[in-house]
Design an enzyme around this catalytic site. Sequence first.
Site, PDB file in Angstrom:
ATOM      1  N   HIS A   1       4.505   5.066  -9.778  1.00 31.92           N
ATOM      2  CA  HIS A   1       5.639   4.611  -8.610  1.00 31.92           C
ATOM      3  C   HIS A   1       6.938   4.379  -9.367  1.00 31.92           C
ATOM      4  O   HIS A   1       7.127   4.086 -10.484  1.00 31.92           O
ATOM      5  CB  HIS A   1       5.049   3.122  -8.226  1.00 31.92           C
ATOM      6  CG  HIS A   1       5.880   2.234  -7.117  1.00 31.92           C
ATOM      7  ND1 HIS A   1       6.948   1.672  -7.493  1.00 31.92           N
ATOM      8  CD2 HIS A   1       5.608   2.332  -5.841  1.00 31.92           C
ATOM      9  CE1 HIS A   1       7.432   1.167  -6.333  1.00 31.92           C
ATOM     10  NE2 HIS A   1       6.570   1.517  -5.127  1.00 31.92           N
TER      11      HIS A   1
ATOM     12  N   ASP B   1      -0.266  -0.719 -14.675  1.00 32.56           N
ATOM     13  CA  ASP B   1       0.210  -1.330 -13.274  1.00 32.56           C
ATOM     14  C   ASP B   1      -0.681  -1.195 -12.353  1.00 32.56           C
ATOM     15  O   ASP B   1      -1.425  -0.234 -12.047  1.00 32.56           O
ATOM     16  CB  ASP B   1       1.468  -0.145 -12.845  1.00 32.56           C
ATOM     17  CG  ASP B   1       1.850  -0.431 -11.448  1.00 32.56           C
ATOM     18  OD1 ASP B   1       1.208  -1.276 -10.647  1.00 32.56           O
ATOM     19  OD2 ASP B   1       2.739   0.145 -10.912  1.00 32.56           O
TER      20      ASP B   1
ATOM     21  N   GLN C   1      -1.890  -1.375  -7.118  1.00 31.44           N
ATOM     22  CA  GLN C   1      -2.545  -0.636  -6.195  1.00 31.44           C
ATOM     23  C   GLN C   1      -4.126  -0.921  -6.272  1.00 31.44           C
ATOM     24  O   GLN C   1      -5.168  -0.998  -5.545  1.00 31.44           O
ATOM     25  CB  GLN C   1      -2.335   0.751  -5.976  1.00 31.44           C
ATOM     26  CG  GLN C   1      -1.068   1.278  -5.329  1.00 31.44           C
ATOM     27  CD  GLN C   1      -1.005   0.831  -3.960  1.00 31.44           C
ATOM     28  OE1 GLN C   1      -2.071   0.634  -3.318  1.00 31.44           O
ATOM     29  NE2 GLN C   1       0.071   0.452  -3.593  1.00 31.44           N
TER      30      GLN C   1
ATOM     31  N   LYS D   1      -0.194  -7.410  -2.081  1.00 32.89           N
ATOM     32  CA  LYS D   1      -1.105  -6.287  -1.672  1.00 32.89           C
ATOM     33  C   LYS D   1      -2.428  -6.626  -1.722  1.00 32.89           C
ATOM     34  O   LYS D   1      -3.521  -5.932  -1.745  1.00 32.89           O
ATOM     35  CB  LYS D   1      -0.996  -5.142  -2.957  1.00 32.89           C
ATOM     36  CG  LYS D   1       0.654  -4.573  -2.582  1.00 32.89           C
ATOM     37  CD  LYS D   1       0.680  -3.534  -3.628  1.00 32.89           C
ATOM     38  CE  LYS D   1       2.108  -3.069  -3.825  1.00 32.89           C
ATOM     39  NZ  LYS D   1       2.646  -2.093  -2.554  1.00 32.89           N
TER      40      LYS D   1
ATOM     41  N   CYS E   1       7.831   5.830  -2.781  1.00 31.89           N
ATOM     42  CA  CYS E   1       8.457   5.585  -4.038  1.00 31.89           C
ATOM     43  C   CYS E   1       7.997   6.371  -5.325  1.00 31.89           C
ATOM     44  O   CYS E   1       7.586   5.646  -6.182  1.00 31.89           O
ATOM     45  CB  CYS E   1       8.508   4.068  -4.334  1.00 31.89           C
ATOM     46  SG  CYS E   1       9.378   3.263  -3.215  1.00 31.89           S
TER      47      CYS E   1
HETATM   48  N1  PLP Z   1       3.560   0.054  -8.658  1.00 35.44           N
HETATM   49  C1  PLP Z   1       2.631   0.602  -7.530  1.00 35.44           C
HETATM   50  C2  PLP Z   1       1.399   1.465  -8.093  1.00 35.44           C
HETATM   51  C3  PLP Z   1       2.983   0.146  -6.466  1.00 35.44           C
HETATM   52  O1  PLP Z   1       2.170   0.864  -5.348  1.00 35.44           O
HETATM   53  C4  PLP Z   1       4.072  -0.653  -5.975  1.00 35.44           C
HETATM   54  C5  PLP Z   1       4.330  -0.811  -4.371  1.00 35.44           C
HETATM   55  O2  PLP Z   1       3.991  -0.243  -3.587  1.00 35.44           O
HETATM   56  C6  PLP Z   1       4.730  -1.016  -6.880  1.00 35.44           C
HETATM   57  C7  PLP Z   1       4.432  -0.801  -8.252  1.00 35.44           C
HETATM   58  C8  PLP Z   1       5.959  -2.085  -6.648  1.00 35.44           C
HETATM   59  O3  PLP Z   1       5.226  -3.287  -6.322  1.00 35.44           O
HETATM   60  P1  PLP Z   1       6.216  -4.594  -5.709  1.00 35.44           P
HETATM   61  O4  PLP Z   1       7.259  -3.669  -4.742  1.00 35.44           O
HETATM   62  O5  PLP Z   1       5.248  -5.740  -5.149  1.00 35.44           O
HETATM   63  O6  PLP Z   1       6.951  -4.877  -6.947  1.00 35.44           O
END
Ligand code: PLP
Length: 417
Positions: free
Chosen positions: A134, A211, A214, A237, A375
């Site tokens: 992402h 991270d 997900q 999430k 993203c």
């Molecule tokens: N990393 C991953 C794999 C994501 O799917 C997302 C959001 O969709 C993020 C990071 C960013 O999360 P947040 O917008 O809650 O900070």
Amino acid sequence: MFVWVLNCNMIATSLDVAVIRKDFPILKRKVNGYPLIYLDNAATSQTPKQVIDVIVDYYSNYNANIHRGVHALSQEATDRYEQARHKIQKHFNAAKPHEIIFTSGTTHSINLVANGFTTLLNKGDELLVSAMEHHSNIVPWQMLCERTGAILKVIPMNLEGELIMADYHSLLSPKTKLVFCNHVSNALGTINPIEEIIEAAHRVGSAVLIDGAQAAAHIKPDLRKLDVDFYTVSAHKICGPTGVGMLYGKEAWLNKLPPYQGGGEMIAEVSFEKTTYADLPHKFEAGTPNICGGIAFGAALDYMNQIGFDAIASYEHELLVYATEQLSQIKGLKIYGTAVHKTSVISFNIEGLHPYDIGTILDKLGIAVRTGHHCAQPIMDFYKIPGTVRASFSFYNTKKEIDVLVNGIKKAQSMLQ
Ligand code: PLP
């Protein structure tokens, strides 16, 4: 036809989905005259009334600023906030509660670590990022490289959407200072082999940030067993509210990193000559936090644990297999991300159609899916596509909803072609 491997801890437990759905008030609403079919869970999951009640209770009964008041409401709010930290610690099996830092979510957590490494890197040091990240696990590191002269290298992936682990191992060297990778890809659903990634990185002396944005909705990671240095989660999430999440960091690492933001709450002593900083976790929690959000984050974990992560994973896998079978029968439909290990996410395109047009027609039928690059533009560049339609399933979705999705896609296809 794709074949998936069930994790050995996935017991075939059935959920009473009809009962579970009653917990989610939003699932009763209609969109454009049709019953809502919510298949955008990878972007944000829905909130059960058990969590909504906790939010209402906070603002109705003990809304107050924390850590600084002697009055009853402030103490109550402080206790509940710190209890939530303990709950989160227990859920993720962190060694100490102060290894859990409340943040506004994964993006904030990653930026906090990337900022902290500014003082720890030298020109020519290497950082490894996976090809399926992402943007929030790419851009903060690029900014860090600009500040320090460190070099960002990419762990490639194959057409199935799996990391090429042989290449990862050959990229690792004593120059590697940090490896960052998602536990689960938001665009493809791939579950990455993070155990192997962490172990190999540690062998060359590199730190690892995973991270977990997900993953946390589907998997209960044991952070101590994983021996990971940093792990990030967004509450929205996993049935919690928006604007709150966590950074897990090993105590030794968090002590090494400088504070990210200055302000109230994060100090020990302030004078115009010199300021000293508070101990963990407060050193990283400047200003008034999202108090209600933190408490509701804890309640969301309670809710999901009550259902049980084994049961959730098993049921969602069933949905994934069913949806893949049904969608694969649609003429011209191509699925991106066919990893052996994946969560209940299906990214697809239909030959000759733009994902945005499909998403718009599905919305007219009350079906919420996500369209675009999610993203994760480097993934789209890899497949040479502008974006995909992404349907992501949660434990409150049903096979009947998947049937409606399939019919909706067929309808979109006949209208657009
Ligand atoms: N990393 C991953 C794999 C994501 O799917 C997302 C959001 O969709 C993020 C990071 C960013 O999360 P947040 O917008 O809650 O900070």
